[in-house]
Motif scaffolding. Structure first.
Motif, PDB file in Angstrom:
ATOM      1  N   GLN A   1      42.198  52.699  45.266  1.00 50.29           N
ATOM      2  CA  GLN A   1      41.834  52.691  46.678  1.00 50.29           C
ATOM      3  C   GLN A   1      43.082  52.645  47.564  1.00 50.29           C
ATOM      4  O   GLN A   1      43.196  53.369  48.550  1.00 50.29           O
ATOM      5  CB  GLN A   1      40.920  51.493  46.977  1.00 50.29           C
ATOM      6  CG  GLN A   1      40.490  51.350  48.421  1.00 50.29           C
ATOM      7  CD  GLN A   1      39.605  52.492  48.896  1.00 50.29           C
ATOM      8  OE1 GLN A   1      39.068  53.265  48.091  1.00 50.29           O
ATOM      9  NE2 GLN A   1      39.462  52.618  50.187  1.00 50.29           N
TER      10      GLN A   1
ATOM     11  N   LYS B   1      44.835  55.982  47.619  1.00 53.56           N
ATOM     12  CA  LYS B   1      44.154  56.967  48.465  1.00 53.56           C
ATOM     13  C   LYS B   1      44.379  56.660  49.938  1.00 53.56           C
ATOM     14  O   LYS B   1      44.598  57.560  50.750  1.00 53.56           O
ATOM     15  CB  LYS B   1      42.651  56.953  48.188  1.00 53.56           C
ATOM     16  CG  LYS B   1      42.253  57.600  46.882  1.00 53.56           C
ATOM     17  CD  LYS B   1      40.738  57.533  46.753  1.00 53.56           C
ATOM     18  CE  LYS B   1      40.280  57.933  45.363  1.00 53.56           C
ATOM     19  NZ  LYS B   1      38.852  57.589  45.170  1.00 53.56           N
ATOM     20  N   GLN B   2      44.293  55.356  50.275  1.00 55.40           N
ATOM     21  CA  GLN B   2      44.451  54.985  51.684  1.00 55.40           C
ATOM     22  C   GLN B   2      45.882  55.271  52.159  1.00 55.40           C
ATOM     23  O   GLN B   2      46.090  55.689  53.300  1.00 55.40           O
ATOM     24  CB  GLN B   2      44.107  53.508  51.872  1.00 55.40           C
ATOM     25  CG  GLN B   2      43.974  53.070  53.309  1.00 55.40           C
ATOM     26  CD  GLN B   2      42.841  53.779  54.022  1.00 55.40           C
ATOM     27  OE1 GLN B   2      43.053  54.811  54.653  1.00 55.40           O
ATOM     28  NE2 GLN B   2      41.631  53.250  53.923  1.00 55.40           N
TER      29      GLN B   2
ATOM     30  N   HIS C   1      32.069  57.252  52.178  1.00 52.14           N
ATOM     31  CA  HIS C   1      31.395  56.028  52.609  1.00 52.14           C
ATOM     32  C   HIS C   1      29.872  56.110  52.519  1.00 52.14           C
ATOM     33  O   HIS C   1      29.183  55.173  52.918  1.00 52.14           O
ATOM     34  CB  HIS C   1      31.849  55.661  54.031  1.00 52.14           C
ATOM     35  CG  HIS C   1      33.330  55.436  54.117  1.00 52.14           C
ATOM     36  ND1 HIS C   1      34.226  56.430  54.401  1.00 52.14           N
ATOM     37  CD2 HIS C   1      34.067  54.315  53.884  1.00 52.14           C
ATOM     38  CE1 HIS C   1      35.451  55.949  54.355  1.00 52.14           C
ATOM     39  NE2 HIS C   1      35.401  54.672  54.040  1.00 52.14           N
TER      40      HIS C   1
ATOM     41  N   ARG D   1      38.172  62.297  49.147  1.00 49.08           N
ATOM     42  CA  ARG D   1      36.974  62.875  49.747  1.00 49.08           C
ATOM     43  C   ARG D   1      37.040  62.829  51.267  1.00 49.08           C
ATOM     44  O   ARG D   1      37.828  62.095  51.848  1.00 49.08           O
ATOM     45  CB  ARG D   1      35.748  62.085  49.278  1.00 49.08           C
ATOM     46  CG  ARG D   1      35.475  62.233  47.793  1.00 49.08           C
ATOM     47  CD  ARG D   1      34.451  61.227  47.308  1.00 49.08           C
ATOM     48  NE  ARG D   1      35.030  59.882  47.228  1.00 49.08           N
ATOM     49  CZ  ARG D   1      34.320  58.790  46.941  1.00 49.08           C
ATOM     50  NH1 ARG D   1      33.017  58.878  46.735  1.00 49.08           N
ATOM     51  NH2 ARG D   1      34.908  57.613  46.862  1.00 49.08           N
TER      52      ARG D   1
ATOM     53  N   PHE E   1      31.874  44.979  50.090  1.00 44.82           N
ATOM     54  CA  PHE E   1      31.906  46.430  49.943  1.00 44.82           C
ATOM     55  C   PHE E   1      32.896  46.870  48.855  1.00 44.82           C
ATOM     56  O   PHE E   1      32.812  47.984  48.351  1.00 44.82           O
ATOM     57  CB  PHE E   1      32.278  47.097  51.283  1.00 44.82           C
ATOM     58  CG  PHE E   1      31.207  46.946  52.331  1.00 44.82           C
ATOM     59  CD1 PHE E   1      30.025  47.666  52.240  1.00 44.82           C
ATOM     60  CD2 PHE E   1      31.377  46.068  53.399  1.00 44.82           C
ATOM     61  CE1 PHE E   1      29.034  47.524  53.209  1.00 44.82           C
ATOM     62  CE2 PHE E   1      30.396  45.925  54.371  1.00 44.82           C
ATOM     63  CZ  PHE E   1      29.216  46.655  54.276  1.00 44.82           C
TER      64      PHE E   1
END
Ligand code: HEM
Length: 126
Positions: free
Chosen positions: A43, A46-47, A70, A64, A34
């Protein structure tokens, strides 16, 4: 009552946890695909801000909503078992960092609370 964010050690703890967490995700055959075309530095950033927000820390998240983020992954076969892997690696990461089981359970509950949204094709709240 200190927030979960404060109890786990604030931003430095979240930064370390997210780095370790994605190390585990990318090493895991069940979920690695993924992330094939994902910029992992973005990433992780953002996390980190997402986790700070949902654990009661600073609200800096500008990413988002979960259904939108997702949506493309659902086309690649994202389902419940992959969310289980996320919760497994998040829990293992926090345990490695010495976070008490009770707090890990609370953080797992937060992850559970967005499961449906992550797996949803219909945008709503989160
Ligand atoms: C509790 C479950 C989850 C949470 C809280 C979560 C959180 C997030 C966040 C905050 C983002 C960034 C949104 C944005 O780009 O604006 C994101 C994106 C992403 N997530 Fe998740 N996620 C979860 C489950 C999963 C699962 C199970 C997978 C795959 C195994 C996954 C893979 C990804 C990927 C690949 C992206 C980047 C999508 C893109 O940029 O096109 N996530 N997630």
């Amino acid at each position: 009552m200190p927030s979960i964010y404060e109890q786990i050690g604030g931003e430095p703890a979240i930064n370390v946890a997210v780095d370790i967490f994605y190390g585990k995700m990318l090493a895991d055959e069940r979920v690695r695909r993924f992330f094939d075309d994902i910029d992992m530095e973005k990433q992780k950033a953002k996390q980190k801000s997402f986790l700070m927000m949902v654990t009661g820390g600073p609200r800096r998240y500008t990413g988002r909503r979960m259904s939108e983020a997702h949506a493309r992954l659902l086309e690649k076969g994202l389902k419940d078992e992959h969310v289980d892997v996320v919760i497994e690696h998040l829990g293992a990461t926090l345990a490695e960092l010495g976070v008490p089981a009770e707090l890990i359970a609370q953080i797992a509950a937060i992850a559970e609370s967005v499961r449906d949204e992550v797996l949803s094709r219909v945008p709503s709240g989160v």
